[in-house]
Design an enzyme around this catalytic site. Structure first.
Site, PDB file in Angstrom:
ATOM      1  N   CYS A  45      25.088 -22.793  -6.956  1.00 56.18           N
ATOM      2  CA  CYS A  45      24.436 -24.094  -7.023  1.00 56.18           C
ATOM      3  C   CYS A  45      24.401 -24.592  -8.470  1.00 56.18           C
ATOM      4  CB  CYS A  45      23.013 -23.997  -6.473  1.00 56.18           C
ATOM      5  SG  CYS A  45      22.152 -25.592  -6.444  1.00 56.18           S
ATOM      6  N   ASP A  47      21.998 -25.905  -9.857  1.00 58.09           N
ATOM      7  CA  ASP A  47      20.623 -25.788 -10.357  1.00 58.09           C
ATOM      8  C   ASP A  47      20.598 -25.132 -11.749  1.00 58.09           C
ATOM      9  OD1 ASP A  47      17.594 -25.532  -8.731  1.00 58.09           O
ATOM     10  OD2 ASP A  47      17.867 -24.619 -10.704  1.00 58.09           O
ATOM     11  N   ARG A  49      18.539 -23.397 -13.117  1.00 55.54           N
ATOM     12  CA  ARG A  49      17.911 -22.071 -13.175  1.00 55.54           C
ATOM     13  C   ARG A  49      18.817 -20.959 -12.678  1.00 55.54           C
ATOM     14  NH1 ARG A  49      13.052 -24.218  -9.586  1.00 55.54           N
ATOM     15  NH2 ARG A  49      14.926 -25.051  -8.578  1.00 55.54           N
ATOM     16  N   HIS A 101      20.204 -19.804  -3.497  1.00 57.18           N
ATOM     17  CA  HIS A 101      19.021 -19.414  -4.266  1.00 57.18           C
ATOM     18  C   HIS A 101      17.740 -19.958  -3.652  1.00 57.18           C
ATOM     19  CE1 HIS A 101      18.206 -23.314  -6.381  1.00 57.18           C
ATOM     20  NE2 HIS A 101      19.470 -23.517  -6.066  1.00 57.18           N
ATOM     21  N   CYS A 104      15.727 -24.156  -3.728  1.00 58.61           N
ATOM     22  CA  CYS A 104      16.887 -25.050  -3.886  1.00 58.61           C
ATOM     23  C   CYS A 104      16.529 -26.455  -3.399  1.00 58.61           C
ATOM     24  CB  CYS A 104      18.087 -24.506  -3.114  1.00 58.61           C
ATOM     25  SG  CYS A 104      19.577 -25.526  -3.290  1.00 58.61           S
TER      26      CYS A 104
HETATM   27 ZN   LIG Z   1      20.214 -25.287  -5.440  1.00 58.84          ZN
END
Ligand SMILES: [Zn+2]
Length: 237
Positions: A45, A47, A49, A101, A104
């Protein structure tokens, strides 16, 4: 991070990092520039993080990467498909890791019928199809965070099914034993779980420790050891 000049901070941080790496190993960047031979293709992803090289404890040169919103693997997405083909056919990576994850935003959005707007609803369509196919199970999960984790797991399973049907991956599995893994990264703990999907299933309890035999992921600059002792150990080479 200072938010008022985040880019200025990032630039100066880059200077410090480059200086530190060069100080540690004067040949570091000239070796990096000579070519790449990553052993892992990471599909994850976008993301902020979930920075794959960081959370795996690896180094530049170790992981070839494609990330998109909610790590959706669509066979008609030319971007994902081109990355997979280059990594598998040309770089000949040994592992393909699809990683979802916790927490999300894409997964949370797909659990709702509310429109996000713009192109995002189209992008999330495969994930909403996953939600529809498992609506009963998902609706039965009261805790919203747990429900988001479950749809993230189901999304990884759906993505692994697409990967296992990919012609380049099928040929690499048959010809040289390419392994495909479905995993989930827990942002709240920093640990990644092997979900047991793909053809690498059962080999890893998680990617931090193994029960059966030791495994080594070797990059050009570091070595991550997964052993019976549990925690992975990173050794600078
Ligand atoms: Zn995500």
């Amino acid at each position: 991070m200072r938010t008022e000049d985040a880019f200025g901070y990032a630039l100066s941080s880059n200077q410090a990092w480059a200086g530190y790496k060069s100080h540690q190993n004067p040949d570091y960047f000239s070796k990096l520039a000579s070519g790449q031979s990553p052993t892992i293709l990471w599909l994850g992803c976008s993301d902020s993080r979930c920075p794959e090289t960081t959370i795996l404890g690896l180094q530049p040169g170790d992981v070839f990467v494609h990330r998109n919103i909610a790590n959706i693997i669509s066979p008609t997405d030319i971007n994902t498909s081109a990355v997979i083909e280059y990594a598998v056919v040309h770089l000949k990576v040994k592992h393909v890791v699809l990683c979802g994850h916790s927490c999300c935003g894409g997964a949370v959005a797909a659990l709702s019928d509310n429109r996000v707007g713009g192109i995002l609803d189209m992008w999330l369509t495969p994930l909403r199809a996953v939600r529809n196919a498992h609506r009963e199970e998902l609706d039965a999960i009261v805790d919203q965070k747990e429900r988001a984790i479950r749809i993230a797991e189901l999304n990884v399973e759906a993505g692994i099914n697409v990967l296992m049907a990919n012609a380049s991956i099928q040929e690499a599995i048959a010809e040289r034993g390419l392994q495909v893994h479905g995993t989930l990264f827990d942002i709240g703990t920093g640990h990644m779980r092997d979900l047991g999907f793909g053809n690498g299933k059962g080999r890893h309890q998680n990617l931090r420790g193994m029960n059966d035999s030791a495994s080594v992921v070797r990059g050009k600059h570091a070595m991550l050891v997964f052993g019976a002792g549990g925690a992975g150990e990173m050794l600078a080479l």
